[in-house]
Design a protein around this motif. Sequence first.
Motif, short mmCIF file in Angstrom:
data_model
loop_
_atom_site.label_atom_id
_atom_site.label_comp_id
_atom_site.label_asym_id
_atom_site.label_seq_id
_atom_site.Cartn_x
_atom_site.Cartn_y
_atom_site.Cartn_z
N PRO A 154 -7.52 -6.97 -19.50
CA PRO A 154 -8.01 -6.10 -18.42
C PRO A 154 -8.88 -6.87 -17.43
CG PRO A 154 -8.30 -5.07 -20.57
CD PRO A 154 -7.91 -6.48 -20.83
N ILE A 155 -8.81 -6.47 -16.16
CA ILE A 155 -9.65 -7.06 -15.12
C ILE A 155 -10.84 -6.12 -14.89
CG2 ILE A 155 -9.80 -7.80 -12.72
CD1 ILE A 155 -8.03 -9.57 -14.42
N THR A 156 -12.03 -6.61 -15.16
CA THR A 156 -13.25 -5.80 -15.03
C THR A 156 -13.75 -5.83 -13.60
OG1 THR A 156 -13.86 -6.27 -17.32
CG2 THR A 156 -15.60 -5.49 -15.86
N LEU A 157 -13.95 -4.65 -13.01
CA LEU A 157 -14.40 -4.54 -11.62
C LEU A 157 -15.62 -3.62 -11.55
CD1 LEU A 157 -10.97 -4.05 -9.81
CD2 LEU A 157 -12.28 -6.16 -10.02
N PRO A 158 -16.70 -4.07 -10.92
CA PRO A 158 -17.88 -3.21 -10.76
C PRO A 158 -17.67 -2.21 -9.62
CG PRO A 158 -18.27 -5.34 -9.73
CD PRO A 158 -16.92 -5.43 -10.40
N ALA A 159 -18.50 -1.18 -9.59
CA ALA A 159 -18.47 -0.23 -8.48
C ALA A 159 -18.68 -0.96 -7.18
CB ALA A 159 -19.54 0.83 -8.69
N GLY A 160 -18.00 -0.50 -6.13
CA GLY A 160 -18.09 -1.16 -4.83
C GLY A 160 -16.99 -2.18 -4.60
N SER A 161 -16.17 -2.43 -5.62
CA SER A 161 -15.03 -3.34 -5.45
C SER A 161 -13.91 -2.61 -4.70
CB SER A 161 -14.51 -3.82 -6.81
OG SER A 161 -15.51 -4.49 -7.54
N SER A 162 -12.84 -3.34 -4.41
CA SER A 162 -11.67 -2.71 -3.77
C SER A 162 -10.41 -3.36 -4.26
CB SER A 162 -11.75 -2.84 -2.24
OG SER A 162 -11.64 -4.21 -1.86
N ILE A 163 -9.34 -2.56 -4.25
CA ILE A 163 -7.99 -3.07 -4.52
C ILE A 163 -7.28 -3.12 -3.18
CG2 ILE A 163 -5.83 -2.72 -5.75
CD1 ILE A 163 -8.07 -3.13 -7.67
N ASP A 164 -6.87 -4.31 -2.77
CA ASP A 164 -6.25 -4.50 -1.46
C ASP A 164 -4.77 -4.85 -1.61
OD1 ASP A 164 -8.75 -4.25 0.07
OD2 ASP A 164 -9.27 -6.13 -0.92
N VAL A 165 -3.94 -4.14 -0.86
CA VAL A 165 -2.49 -4.36 -0.90
C VAL A 165 -2.04 -4.84 0.47
CG1 VAL A 165 -0.24 -3.33 -1.34
CG2 VAL A 165 -2.25 -2.51 -2.60
N ASN A 166 -1.37 -5.98 0.48
CA ASN A 166 -0.85 -6.55 1.73
C ASN A 166 0.63 -6.85 1.57
OD1 ASN A 166 -3.43 -7.12 3.43
ND2 ASN A 166 -3.90 -7.95 1.39
N ALA A 167 1.44 -6.36 2.48
CA ALA A 167 2.88 -6.57 2.42
C ALA A 167 3.38 -7.18 3.72
CB ALA A 167 3.61 -5.26 2.16
N GLU A 168 4.31 -8.12 3.59
CA GLU A 168 4.97 -8.71 4.76
C GLU A 168 6.40 -8.17 4.78
OE1 GLU A 168 6.08 -13.02 6.79
OE2 GLU A 168 4.91 -12.93 4.93
N LEU A 169 6.80 -7.59 5.91
CA LEU A 169 8.10 -6.95 6.03
C LEU A 169 9.10 -7.85 6.74
CD1 LEU A 169 6.95 -3.39 7.21
CD2 LEU A 169 7.15 -4.26 4.86
N TYR A 170 10.37 -7.57 6.50
CA TYR A 170 11.41 -8.23 7.28
C TYR A 170 11.51 -7.56 8.65
CZ TYR A 170 13.22 -10.84 3.28
OH TYR A 170 13.37 -11.71 2.23
N PRO A 171 11.88 -8.32 9.68
CA PRO A 171 12.09 -7.70 11.00
C PRO A 171 13.11 -6.57 10.90
CG PRO A 171 12.08 -10.10 11.19
CD PRO A 171 12.08 -9.79 9.72
N GLY A 172 12.78 -5.43 11.51
CA GLY A 172 13.68 -4.29 11.45
C GLY A 172 13.76 -3.66 10.07
N ALA A 173 12.70 -3.82 9.28
CA ALA A 173 12.69 -3.32 7.90
C ALA A 173 13.10 -1.85 7.84
CB ALA A 173 11.32 -3.50 7.28
N VAL A 174 14.01 -1.54 6.94
CA VAL A 174 14.53 -0.19 6.78
C VAL A 174 13.98 0.42 5.50
CG1 VAL A 174 16.63 1.18 6.45
CG2 VAL A 174 16.65 -0.78 8.02
N ARG A 175 13.60 1.68 5.57
CA ARG A 175 13.15 2.39 4.38
C ARG A 175 14.37 2.91 3.62
NH1 ARG A 175 7.78 5.79 6.34
NH2 ARG A 175 7.07 4.25 7.88
N ASN A 176 14.34 2.81 2.29
CA ASN A 176 15.46 3.34 1.54
C ASN A 176 15.19 4.79 1.15
OD1 ASN A 176 14.16 3.59 -1.07
ND2 ASN A 176 14.36 1.38 -1.33
N THR A 177 16.20 5.45 0.70
CA THR A 177 16.11 6.89 0.41
C THR A 177 16.27 7.17 -1.07
OG1 THR A 177 18.49 7.13 0.88
CG2 THR A 177 16.96 7.53 2.71
#
Length: 410
Positions: A360-383
């Motif tokens: 487990p990764i121990t995190l104190p109060a005040g921390s954050s979970i950050d998500v960063n994604a790089e998309l392909y040009p013209g990225a299409v959402r699937n259904t």
Amino acid sequence: MKYRSLAVMSVVVVLIGLGASVTRTHTPIASRWNYNEHLFPIFQENCGSCHREGGIAPMSLVTYQEAYPWAQSIREEVLGLRMPPWRAEDGFGDFSNGHALSAQEMDMILEWSSGGYPQGPRDLQPEPIAESTEWALGAPDVELTMDEAFTIDADVNDLVRYFVLSSGITDASFLVGADVMPGASAVVRDVALYVDSTGVGRNLDAVDETPGFGPNEEFPTSAPIALWSPGQEQVLQESVAHSIDAGTDIVARIHYKKTWITEGQSFSDLTRFGLYFSSEPATALTSVQVDSPTETGNLTVHFSYPIEQALEVVALLPEVAIDAKDVQVIATTPTGEEFPLLFLREPGTAWPTRYWLDAPITLPAGSSIDVNAELYPGAVRNTDASLLGGATNAPIRLVLDYVTSSTAAN
């Protein structure tokens, strides 16, 4: 006779020429590794659950005669890190259910596939792999079965269906693991298990004329407690568990998917589910779902989850429903210390995986979970039907499994 002799000589010359041509175009044997001694154990361990006779994959790789015609395809899939289907980047987070090939295994496969793909000693030819009839985690504490068989019609190639299972649990229990024994292994692509104490699943099942019910905005109401795919390693947790109340229903979401081998065929499925419980009280897992903005940037997606009380991150379940080059998840403490949690290359909704951290990764109060994604040009959402349900159209979602931590607060 003279003309016949000339004709025979002409045929012989042509055959010799063809033989020389075939010999020149055949890849010379340059591999130190052969199938029977070296490649079969790798394919058996990492590929045999899917790539076998009657498995979910469109071809078998567990005999030499079946594997060598696919040598170049195998090479491309291994080089592209697409097979076995484990998307997490090695070293960016450590996981107990990792399923990536080792560097040595990759080298052996690549050398064999480009070095003439030799068979090896015939007397060492391995026996074909049969479908296992044994539970990988041992006999389950509770075994559940669908109430009745479900038919996947011949003209249906891709289908998601939910089935309500009476758990029979009479006391509050702690689920530490689950396994699945598919009834129609050629088409059961993946399975998710949910707890339902609301009766929503049972109500939806009651109004559907066929067994189970289809995707619906009313269900699921929470993240799955377990995921299964053929070949994906199932693990038993030791100190943390999903808490299940007495009388709670278990709802199984089964994704049926055919390949070009099984298209046009009908199947009858009666899948079994094994549940494993802790004999002692365990620390209950809490799951929180974090959604990205519904609208993306030009080529990026970024969102964060603030940690309001000390906790320990135990597992992550991502759902990426857009064409992305990669997705990165990092935890940052108030002092700026960073913990790499998960890095996915070319993720998608196929082969859904809960990534269990080695520690487990121990995190104190005040921390954050950050998500960063790089998309392909013209990225299409699937259904594709979402594992997490709901009406949201967020292209990326992340479920965090954690326990509250008194240690993290100090």
